[in-house]
Design a protein around this motif. Structure first.
Motif, PDB file in Angstrom:
ATOM      1  N   PHE A 237      17.420  -0.443  -0.914  1.00 29.97           N
ATOM      2  CA  PHE A 237      16.099   0.110  -0.642  1.00 29.97           C
ATOM      3  C   PHE A 237      15.864   1.455  -1.332  1.00 29.97           C
ATOM      4  O   PHE A 237      14.750   1.965  -1.287  1.00 29.97           O
ATOM      5  N   GLU A 238      16.898   2.033  -1.923  1.00 30.59           N
ATOM      6  CA  GLU A 238      16.752   3.344  -2.557  1.00 30.59           C
ATOM      7  C   GLU A 238      15.615   3.337  -3.583  1.00 30.59           C
ATOM      8  O   GLU A 238      15.574   2.506  -4.483  1.00 30.59           O
ATOM      9  N   GLY A 239      14.673   4.266  -3.413  1.00 26.33           N
ATOM     10  CA  GLY A 239      13.554   4.378  -4.339  1.00 26.33           C
ATOM     11  C   GLY A 239      12.401   3.429  -4.076  1.00 26.33           C
ATOM     12  O   GLY A 239      11.395   3.466  -4.800  1.00 26.33           O
ATOM     13  N   LYS A 240      12.522   2.573  -3.044  1.00 24.46           N
ATOM     14  CA  LYS A 240      11.443   1.640  -2.731  1.00 24.46           C
ATOM     15  C   LYS A 240      10.203   2.384  -2.230  1.00 24.46           C
ATOM     16  O   LYS A 240      10.292   3.476  -1.674  1.00 24.46           O
ATOM     17  N   ILE A 241       9.056   1.761  -2.420  1.00 26.07           N
ATOM     18  CA  ILE A 241       7.769   2.357  -2.040  1.00 26.07           C
ATOM     19  C   ILE A 241       7.105   1.492  -0.973  1.00 26.07           C
ATOM     20  O   ILE A 241       7.173   0.268  -1.020  1.00 26.07           O
ATOM     21  N   LYS A 242       6.444   2.150  -0.027  1.00 30.17           N
ATOM     22  CA  LYS A 242       5.563   1.425   0.885  1.00 30.17           C
ATOM     23  C   LYS A 242       4.277   2.232   1.060  1.00 30.17           C
ATOM     24  O   LYS A 242       4.277   3.461   0.926  1.00 30.17           O
ATOM     25  N   LEU A 243       3.187   1.527   1.347  1.00 26.50           N
ATOM     26  CA  LEU A 243       1.892   2.152   1.552  1.00 26.50           C
ATOM     27  C   LEU A 243       1.514   2.027   3.027  1.00 26.50           C
ATOM     28  O   LEU A 243       1.615   0.942   3.607  1.00 26.50           O
ATOM     29  N   VAL A 244       1.083   3.137   3.607  1.00 29.32           N
ATOM     30  CA  VAL A 244       0.855   3.201   5.050  1.00 29.32           C
ATOM     31  C   VAL A 244      -0.577   3.660   5.335  1.00 29.32           C
ATOM     32  O   VAL A 244      -1.078   4.588   4.696  1.00 29.32           O
ATOM     33  N   GLY A 245      -1.214   3.018   6.319  1.00 29.74           N
ATOM     34  CA  GLY A 245      -2.505   3.486   6.814  1.00 29.74           C
ATOM     35  C   GLY A 245      -3.716   2.853   6.183  1.00 29.74           C
ATOM     36  O   GLY A 245      -4.844   3.098   6.619  1.00 29.74           O
ATOM     37  N   GLY A 246      -3.540   2.046   5.146  1.00 31.02           N
ATOM     38  CA  GLY A 246      -4.671   1.438   4.468  1.00 31.02           C
ATOM     39  C   GLY A 246      -5.156   0.171   5.156  1.00 31.02           C
ATOM     40  O   GLY A 246      -4.522  -0.345   6.077  1.00 31.02           O
ATOM     41  N   SER A 247      -6.269  -0.353   4.687  1.00 31.54           N
ATOM     42  CA  SER A 247      -6.833  -1.579   5.261  1.00 31.54           C
ATOM     43  C   SER A 247      -6.083  -2.820   4.787  1.00 31.54           C
ATOM     44  O   SER A 247      -6.272  -3.903   5.327  1.00 31.54           O
ATOM     45  N   SER A 248      -5.232  -2.665   3.748  1.00 32.78           N
ATOM     46  CA  SER A 248      -4.394  -3.762   3.270  1.00 32.78           C
ATOM     47  C   SER A 248      -3.078  -3.171   2.784  1.00 32.78           C
ATOM     48  O   SER A 248      -2.918  -1.949   2.732  1.00 32.78           O
ATOM     49  N   LYS A 249      -2.139  -4.040   2.425  1.00 33.97           N
ATOM     50  CA  LYS A 249      -0.837  -3.544   1.969  1.00 33.97           C
ATOM     51  C   LYS A 249      -0.916  -2.958   0.570  1.00 33.97           C
ATOM     52  O   LYS A 249       0.076  -2.458   0.055  1.00 33.97           O
ATOM     53  N   TYR A 250      -2.099  -3.008  -0.047  1.00 32.80           N
ATOM     54  CA  TYR A 250      -2.261  -2.501  -1.401  1.00 32.80           C
ATOM     55  C   TYR A 250      -2.973  -1.142  -1.445  1.00 32.80           C
ATOM     56  O   TYR A 250      -3.399  -0.701  -2.504  1.00 32.80           O
ATOM     57  N   GLU A 251      -3.122  -0.493  -0.322  1.00 31.88           N
ATOM     58  CA  GLU A 251      -3.666   0.856  -0.319  1.00 31.88           C
ATOM     59  C   GLU A 251      -3.073   1.624   0.856  1.00 31.88           C
ATOM     60  O   GLU A 251      -2.632   1.042   1.846  1.00 31.88           O
ATOM     61  N   GLY A 252      -3.045   2.946   0.719  1.00 31.22           N
ATOM     62  CA  GLY A 252      -2.521   3.774   1.797  1.00 31.22           C
ATOM     63  C   GLY A 252      -1.777   4.976   1.279  1.00 31.22           C
ATOM     64  O   GLY A 252      -1.679   5.208   0.062  1.00 31.22           O
ATOM     65  N   ASN A 253      -1.260   5.776   2.205  1.00 30.37           N
ATOM     66  CA  ASN A 253      -0.409   6.904   1.839  1.00 30.37           C
ATOM     67  C   ASN A 253       0.922   6.389   1.307  1.00 30.37           C
ATOM     68  O   ASN A 253       1.444   5.375   1.779  1.00 30.37           O
ATOM     69  N   VAL A 254       1.488   7.099   0.333  1.00 28.89           N
ATOM     70  CA  VAL A 254       2.704   6.655  -0.341  1.00 28.89           C
ATOM     71  C   VAL A 254       3.935   7.228   0.365  1.00 28.89           C
ATOM     72  O   VAL A 254       4.027   8.441   0.575  1.00 28.89           O
ATOM     73  N   TYR A 255       4.860   6.331   0.709  1.00 28.50           N
ATOM     74  CA  TYR A 255       6.154   6.728   1.267  1.00 28.50           C
ATOM     75  C   TYR A 255       7.258   6.143   0.399  1.00 28.50           C
ATOM     76  O   TYR A 255       7.159   4.999  -0.067  1.00 28.50           O
ATOM     77  N   ILE A 256       8.317   6.929   0.190  1.00 28.64           N
ATOM     78  CA  ILE A 256       9.434   6.495  -0.652  1.00 28.64           C
ATOM     79  C   ILE A 256      10.725   6.555   0.146  1.00 28.64           C
ATOM     80  O   ILE A 256      10.901   7.443   0.990  1.00 28.64           O
ATOM     81  N   TYR A 257      11.624   5.599  -0.106  1.00 35.51           N
ATOM     82  CA  TYR A 257      12.884   5.501   0.634  1.00 35.51           C
ATOM     83  C   TYR A 257      13.990   6.211  -0.141  1.00 35.51           C
ATOM     84  O   TYR A 257      14.202   5.952  -1.323  1.00 35.51           O
ATOM     85  N   HIS A 258      14.677   7.114   0.540  1.00 35.47           N
ATOM     86  CA  HIS A 258      15.772   7.851  -0.094  1.00 35.47           C
ATOM     87  C   HIS A 258      16.766   8.297   0.979  1.00 35.47           C
ATOM     88  O   HIS A 258      16.366   8.709   2.072  1.00 35.47           O
ATOM     89  N   ALA A 259      18.064   8.185   0.660  1.00 37.32           N
ATOM     90  CA  ALA A 259      19.133   8.675   1.539  1.00 37.32           C
ATOM     91  C   ALA A 259      19.021   8.106   2.950  1.00 37.32           C
ATOM     92  O   ALA A 259      19.267   8.783   3.945  1.00 37.32           O
ATOM     93  N   GLY A 260      18.601   6.836   3.047  1.00 34.13           N
ATOM     94  CA  GLY A 260      18.602   6.166   4.328  1.00 34.13           C
ATOM     95  C   GLY A 260      17.366   6.352   5.176  1.00 34.13           C
ATOM     96  O   GLY A 260      17.338   5.906   6.329  1.00 34.13           O
TER      97      GLY A 260
END
Length: 499
Positions: A50-73
């Protein structure tokens, strides 16, 4: 008394539990130990996956939202400082889509700590973690400064005329002078305590209005101060302290060397959409006295060379993450990793302060970091960046220098040195003095072990994020030709440009 008795009983219970665990552990069979080790390894592999993976949070779909990145667990937010459509393009490419950037926590305030700040992307990086940014977790952002994206398929863009016009307002960038009558347009500062500061207002179509601060940086502020004959931009502000008026211009984007704001690009004018805090407008503080760093290109060309170094000599540098990722994989996989070698492109970087004011670090002294390996304090986390690029502009290797100390190493005749890294001294670069990082200093290199022979570009930049205000930013970077062979490196044809 009852509280003391309860506490004692709790301590006894904990001791018995620890002893029980130890006894059980001693009786575990070799097969059980192997199963447990395999389980732990799977957990570690899952983290690495999962290191460096991106997810989008808060949007109306999985293709928009605030950007979160996975690092160090753990997941972390991305700050919107310097966040732009190029960075959004990198994020949205993971969904095979195009995208535009959003700022100001458009999809809600940060729910995790910030991992990334001052992200600078070219737009073609394979992942967000390959862009330039401050070191992981180093940020000064508040929870309402989360970067976001809106990802979309270009084939799904609206086709009717009304919607098409609105889309063009978002995407199309045009120089102001190409679409307005500059003979009838004006610029002014208002709301400040003196003529050198205030809210930026522009006169368009017979009315005065403010500029949207979304994406407002020192480059845009520099064009304003130069336009008004007020010198250089000391600060670029997004604020309400200078008052508020109707916003009639947004998406202003400058290179930083324009003589007027009319030479800059924009996205919308008139009835515009401005994300972020209500009441905030673009503002500037101008001055006639600023530092101006000039990177010495000749020194880079003359000093650049390859050196093969055994990893046992690089342990201090490895602690500061100064080698490429494969070096740390070698450390994990090879028992005698200390005797493996890394190929380093070493060079000297010399930065002359040719301005009329001292160059001082932006962090206050109590926030400087002590580096045990170097035995002195570092005052700037990102003072310089080093990149090897292919001819498409894609980064194939980069320097990972953690942070820097600033001092007067050499000065012109008659100029007294006053800044030194020793003994927790004040740091900076005096006027007509140079801060010189010699090629033999730890981390003054790019690890090119994994870069094959061929022709590349080599880019060195100082003050790359413009965190310290300067007179001119187009002499802060040197873009050079680089020829790598199996035996030598040749750096030549350097030219100045903006970081």
């Amino acid at each position: 008394m009852l509280q003391i008795k309860y506490t004692m009983n709790l301590i006894v219970l904990i001791i018995l539990l620890i002893r029980t665990v130890k006894v059980v552990s001693k009786n575990v069979s070799e097969n059980e130990r192997a199963l447990r080790a395999e389980f732990v390894q799977k957990l570690l592999n899952k983290q690495n996956k999962f290191e460096g993976k991106i997810k989008l949070v808060g949007g109306s779909s999985k293709y928009e939202g605030n950007v979160y990145i996975y690092h160090a667990g753990r997941w972390g937010a991305v700050c919107d400082d310097n966040w732009d459509d190029e960075a959004a393009a990198v994020v949205c490419r993971s969904f095979n889509l195009s995208g535009i950037a959003t700022v100001g926590s458009q999809y809600g305030e940060a729910t995790e700590k910030f991992w990334l700040d001052d992200v600078i992307c070219q737009g073609d990086e394979p992942s967000l973690s390959k862009c330039v940014f401050n070191r992981w977790g180093s940020t000064d952002c508040d929870k309402d400064e989360v970067a976001g994206v809106i990802c979309m398929d270009e084939r799904q863009l609206p086709t009717n005329r009304k919607d098409q016009d609105s889309v063009q307002l978002v995407y199309k960038e045009e120089k102001l002078r190409d679409v307005i009558d500059i003979s009838m347009s004006k610029l002014r500062l208002t709301g400040g305590k003196n003529i050198r500061e205030g809210r930026v207002e522009i006169f368009l179509n017979g009315t005065w209005g403010s500029i949207c601060p979304d994406g407002w940086t020192v480059y845009e502020a520099s064009a304003v101060c130069r336009h008004l004959g007020l010198g250089y931009a000391e600060q670029a502000l997004q604020t309400y302290v200078f008052g508020f008026s109707n916003i009639i211009l947004s998406g202003v984007s400058c290179e930083g060397n324009e003589s007027t704001l009319f030479d800059c690009k924009h996205k919308q004018r008139g009835n515009v959409k401005c994300p972020g805090d209500i009441g905030h407008t673009a503002a500037v503080v101008c001055t006639h006295f600023l530092a101006d760093l000039v990177l010495d290109m000749t020194v880079i060309e003359r000093s650049a060379h390859l050196q093969d170094v055994m990893m046992y000599q690089l342990q201090c540098a490895m602690e500061e993450n100064c080698l490429s990722r494969t070096a740390y994989e070698v450390q994990k996989l090879i028992p005698d990793w200390q005797y493996e070698t890394r190929r380093l492109l070493r060079f000297t970087a010399s930065s002359l302060n040719a301005g009329n004011a001292e160059f001082r670090p932006y962090l206050p002294k109590h926030l400087w970091q002590w580096h045990l390996c170097h035995m002195h304090y570092h005052s700037m986390e990102v003072f310089a960046t080093f990149d090897v690029l292919d001819y498409n502009g894609l980064r194939v290797a980069e320097g990972h220098k953690a942070s820097f100390c600033l001092e007067d190493n050499t000065c012109m005749n008659g100029v007294q040195k006053q800044y030194s890294c020793k003994n927790y001294g004040d740091q900076g670069i005096s006027v007509n003095c140079s801060d010189v990082y010699m090629y033999n200093i730890d981390c003054q290199w790019v690890d090119v072990t994994d870069v094959g022979p061929g022709d590349y570009h080599f880019k060195v930049a100082v003050n790359p994020h413009a965190r310290v205000a300067e007179q001119n930013y187009h002499n802060n970077a040197a873009l050079c030709n680089l020829r790598l062979t199996s035996t030598y490196a040749l750096v030549y044809g350097c030219r100045h440009e903006r970081p």
